[in-house]
Write a protein that holds these residues in place. Sequence first.
Motif, PDB file in Angstrom:
ATOM      1  N   UNK A  70      -2.088  -4.262  -1.046  1.00 42.19           N
ATOM      2  CA  UNK A  70      -2.477  -2.761  -0.971  1.00 42.19           C
ATOM      3  C   UNK A  70      -2.634  -2.299   0.341  1.00 42.19           C
ATOM      4  N   UNK A  71      -2.612  -3.502   1.654  1.00 47.65           N
ATOM      5  CA  UNK A  71      -2.567  -3.072   2.699  1.00 47.65           C
ATOM      6  C   UNK A  71      -1.131  -3.359   3.707  1.00 47.65           C
ATOM      7  N   UNK A  72      -0.157  -3.752   3.144  1.00 44.08           N
ATOM      8  CA  UNK A  72       1.159  -4.181   3.391  1.00 44.08           C
ATOM      9  C   UNK A  72       1.965  -2.676   3.857  1.00 44.08           C
ATOM     10  N   UNK A  73       2.886  -2.766   4.679  1.00 41.29           N
ATOM     11  CA  UNK A  73       3.665  -1.570   5.109  1.00 41.29           C
ATOM     12  C   UNK A  73       4.322  -0.886   4.084  1.00 41.29           C
ATOM     13  N   UNK A  74       4.761  -1.671   3.199  1.00 40.91           N
ATOM     14  CA  UNK A  74       5.630  -0.872   2.132  1.00 40.91           C
ATOM     15  C   UNK A  74       4.718  -0.199   1.125  1.00 40.91           C
ATOM     16  N   UNK A  75       3.680  -0.649   0.748  1.00 40.46           N
ATOM     17  CA  UNK A  75       2.474   0.100   0.046  1.00 40.46           C
ATOM     18  C   UNK A  75       1.958   1.296   0.738  1.00 40.46           C
ATOM     19  N   UNK A  76       1.861   1.107   1.953  1.00 39.91           N
ATOM     20  CA  UNK A  76       1.434   2.100   2.775  1.00 39.91           C
ATOM     21  C   UNK A  76       2.480   3.267   2.562  1.00 39.91           C
ATOM     22  N   UNK A  77       3.840   3.111   2.752  1.00 42.68           N
ATOM     23  CA  UNK A  77       4.891   3.962   2.617  1.00 42.68           C
ATOM     24  C   UNK A  77       4.803   4.602   1.132  1.00 42.68           C
ATOM     25  N   UNK A  78       4.547   3.964   0.122  1.00 51.39           N
ATOM     26  CA  UNK A  78       4.531   4.335  -1.201  1.00 51.39           C
ATOM     27  C   UNK A  78       3.346   5.354  -1.423  1.00 51.39           C
ATOM     28  N   UNK A  79       2.342   4.886  -0.887  1.00 50.25           N
ATOM     29  CA  UNK A  79       1.153   5.936  -1.058  1.00 50.25           C
ATOM     30  C   UNK A  79       1.529   7.213  -0.228  1.00 50.25           C
ATOM     31  N   UNK A  80       2.158   7.237   1.056  1.00 48.50           N
ATOM     32  CA  UNK A  80       2.058   8.238   1.804  1.00 48.50           C
ATOM     33  C   UNK A  80       3.201   9.187   1.192  1.00 48.50           C
ATOM     34  N   UNK A  81       4.064   8.698   0.633  1.00 48.46           N
ATOM     35  CA  UNK A  81       5.327   9.634  -0.286  1.00 48.46           C
ATOM     36  C   UNK A  81       4.495  10.073  -1.472  1.00 48.46           C
ATOM     37  N   UNK A  82       3.465   9.482  -2.088  1.00 51.47           N
ATOM     38  CA  UNK A  82       2.727   9.998  -3.281  1.00 51.47           C
ATOM     39  C   UNK A  82       1.849  11.002  -2.779  1.00 51.47           C
ATOM     40  N   UNK A  83       1.311  10.698  -1.662  1.00 51.59           N
ATOM     41  CA  UNK A  83       0.345  12.024  -0.851  1.00 51.59           C
ATOM     42  C   UNK A  83       1.243  13.183  -0.675  1.00 51.59           C
TER      43      UNK A  83
END
Length: 93
Positions: A43-56
């Motif tokens: 949940x804290x990896x950079x790829x997941x952060x990118x996924x969540x940013x895109x969804x937000x």
Amino acid sequence: MNTDLLIIYIRNSRDIYALTEWLQNALLKKVNRGLTPSVEYLANCSTMKKIVRMAAKMLSDQDHKTATKQEKEQAAREHAAYIIGCVEYLSKF
């Protein structure tokens, strides 16, 4: 409520799906080498952060709503758990 919308965007966007698939395949390789995945780590990896940013961003653009930090973190944890479940299933074959 915004967490549910974030999850919907994460699971139904083609660009996000491509990142999710890449992350899933990378994690599958690590699991096959003996790594035990953690929801918090994923949940804290950079790829997941990118996924969540895109969804937000989609949430903001399409629904004119802003996700809070807690909602983003919850969406990341839920999606990480989903990916780990998929990897565990795939690693059995």
